[in-house]
Motif scaffolding. Structure first.
Motif, short mmCIF file in Angstrom:
data_model
loop_
_atom_site.label_atom_id
_atom_site.label_comp_id
_atom_site.label_asym_id
_atom_site.label_seq_id
_atom_site.Cartn_x
_atom_site.Cartn_y
_atom_site.Cartn_z
N UNK A 223 0.73 -1.29 -0.10
CA UNK A 223 -0.06 -0.09 0.28
C UNK A 223 0.83 1.41 0.10
N UNK A 224 0.38 2.18 0.48
CA UNK A 224 0.67 3.70 0.37
C UNK A 224 2.18 3.76 1.34
N UNK A 225 2.05 2.97 2.43
CA UNK A 225 3.20 3.10 3.43
C UNK A 225 4.51 2.45 2.77
N UNK A 226 4.29 1.23 2.06
CA UNK A 226 5.32 0.83 1.33
C UNK A 226 5.60 1.73 0.35
N UNK A 227 4.82 2.44 -0.64
CA UNK A 227 5.32 3.32 -1.69
C UNK A 227 5.93 4.46 -0.98
N UNK A 228 5.58 5.07 0.27
CA UNK A 228 6.35 6.10 0.85
C UNK A 228 7.74 5.56 1.47
N UNK A 229 8.06 4.54 1.77
CA UNK A 229 9.18 3.91 2.34
C UNK A 229 10.21 3.65 0.96
N UNK A 230 9.75 3.18 -0.06
CA UNK A 230 10.48 2.72 -1.06
C UNK A 230 10.98 4.08 -2.00
N UNK A 231 9.97 5.00 -1.79
CA UNK A 231 10.51 6.49 -2.59
C UNK A 231 11.35 7.16 -1.63
N UNK A 232 11.05 7.14 -0.36
CA UNK A 232 12.00 8.09 0.57
C UNK A 232 13.30 7.24 0.40
N UNK A 233 13.53 5.99 0.30
CA UNK A 233 14.85 5.26 0.27
C UNK A 233 15.59 5.49 -1.15
N UNK A 234 14.74 5.64 -2.18
CA UNK A 234 15.24 6.05 -3.37
C UNK A 234 15.51 7.59 -3.58
N UNK A 235 15.01 8.49 -2.83
CA UNK A 235 15.48 9.80 -2.75
C UNK A 235 16.78 9.97 -1.73
N UNK A 236 16.93 9.09 -0.72
CA UNK A 236 18.05 9.34 -0.03
C UNK A 236 19.22 8.83 -0.89
#
Length: 452
Positions: A223-236
């Motif tokens: 869901x959206x929590x998984x999307x946020x986590x993956x996106x934030x990791x990529x941004x980092x």
């Protein structure tokens, strides 16, 4: 002498009978054919209210594969024109002009029961005031079907030779309609069955920009929590790479959809930077646009199954180029020039759950309007323009705004909505949207807003 006189008298009698027959023949002709198609009325209307898909469904290309089509006038609606030239005399030269469309496109929604479009015809068929009328009627218990009635009407006036052409109206005109109707159904079958009547898309011109990008994926169940986590990791990872390269990030994250599957969502996270020349592994390299990957022996993209893991797919040595021609910076980070040219742009106000549906709306809209897009290299992407805002109690007070872009070609400068001055919904005009408020296929968008 007598036989010659008898012959002349016979000729006069035959001519008189011919004239009499022509006089009593109808001064006009009509033929029509109907077909039910499993598409929303708005989609059928849009395909027929412009001519950019006409070469795909008209029988002309079947009769002569070398027929040459040219577009002129408006891109959409009354005033749009198409002409053709062909070597085959059965096809010949001709043209069509959209004379009228009732109601106007912005008046058509899920409650519209019928519509009518008239094309003026200019070709070698005999007669005057030749035109096709395409009457659309919503059918089915849920309005999911559209009946297309395609008619041809012609006036012969007092031209007696033209009146005899009425005997052949079930020849070329009839076959043109029947075969084109069948082809129209095939063209419409390729359009996603989604209602985009609430969408207000714009065509925007974007500039090529250097970006750093990371490919990743999540399980849909996360869901959206998984999307946020993956996106934030990529941004980092992107931010760390930018710092190492000595470049600055100049804008918000851009999320590029690779595959929104039933089980897995594969995507790229990109961020614009301020330099198109990077020094990697001691070498100065100029960034370039992505290119289609090489094909394998079967004609499929090589290593397509590893698209989400470029390190494994491309032997990612820093300074090398991957199979898309993107510069390998390190590990998972790539650099390239991206997003230049025309894009079809829509807006979603709500949670990310609505973004994939808006993207599908844009694709359906592009197909019915004859805009071309490429899902391999120039894929759709979205930008989080305004994040959602919550109060101290965790309640959403202002929900997120996403701009969704579909890179396109073969498109005019503006959409019909743009030309009409239609405005997108304001994020402040509606109540916050939840994950369940995403627009549904073949139904109007709900609580939150889709537009430009």
């Amino acid at each position: 002498m007598m036989r010659a006189l008898e012959f002349l008298v016979a000729l006069v009698i035959v001519a008189a009978l011919g004239v009499l027959a022509a006089v009593v023949m109808p001064g006009s002709g009509h033929v029509d054919r109907s077909l039910d198609v499993g598409k929303d009325l708005r989609q059928v209307y849009d395909v027929l209210d412009n001519f950019h898909r006409f070469p795909d469904y008209s029988v002309l290309r079947t009769l002569d594969s070398s027929v040459d089509f040219k577009f002129s006038g408006k891109a959409y609606g009354p005033g749009a024109e198409i002409s053709w030239t062909a070597n085959d005399p059965k096809v010949g030269n001709g043209g069509l002009t959209i004379a009228s469309a009732t109601p106007n496109f912005d008046k058509i929604d899920s409650n519209t029961k019928s519509a009518s479009i008239v094309w003026d015809l200019d070709n070698s068929w005999r007669g005057l005031d030749k035109h096709f009328t395409l009457d659309l009627e919503r059918k089915g218990s849920r309005g999911q079907l559209t009946t297309v009635k395609w008619s041809y009407d012609v006036s012969y006036g007092w031209n007696l030779v033209n009146r005899f052409a009425n005997l052949y109206i079930h020849g070329d005109p009839d076959s043109f309609i029947q075969f084109s109707l069948n082809n129209l159904q095939n063209v419409l079958a390729g359009v996603p069955n989604i209602d985009y009547s609430e969408l207000i898309p714009y065509i925007a011109q974007t500039q090529q920009a250097p970006v750093l990008m990371v490919s990743t994926s999540i399980a849909r169940k996360d869901g959206l929590d998984g999307l946020d986590d993956a996106t934030n990791k990529a941004i980092g990872q992107i931010q760390a790479a930018a710092k190492k390269l000595g470049v600055n990030i100049t804008g918000p994250r851009e999320l590029i959809t690779t595959n929104y599957g039933d089980d897995t969502f594969t995507f790229d996270v990109a961020m614009p930077i301020d330099s198109s020349t990077l020094t990697v592994a001691g070498q100065s390299q100029q960034l370039t646009v992505a290119t289609p990957p090489a094909l394998d022996a079967s004609g499929a993209p090589a290593e397509a199954s590893t698209a989400a893991t470029p390190a494994a797919a491309d032997n990612a040595a820093p300074g090398s180029r991957d199979r898309f021609g993107r510069l390998v910076v390190d590990g998972n980070v790539r650099a390239l020039l991206a997003f230049g040219g025309s894009t079809l742009e829509g807006v979603w106000n709500g949670t990310f759950a609505g973004v994939p549906q808006v993207r599908d709306m844009l694709k359906a809209y592009a197909q019915t309007h004859g805009y071309k897009f490429d899902d391999v290299v120039n894929r759709s992407y979205d930008i989080l323009v305004t994040p959602e805002v919550k109060d101290a109690g965790g309640n959403v007070t202002s929900y997120a705004k996403y701009d969704i872009y579909l890179p396109i070609t073969n498109a005019p400068l503006q959409t019909p909505e743009q030309e009409a001055g239609m405005k997108p919904p304001s994020p402040d005009s509606d109540s916050p949207a939840s994950a369940s408020s995403a627009p549904a296929a073949a139904a109007p968008a709900q609580a939150a807003s889709a537009g430009k």
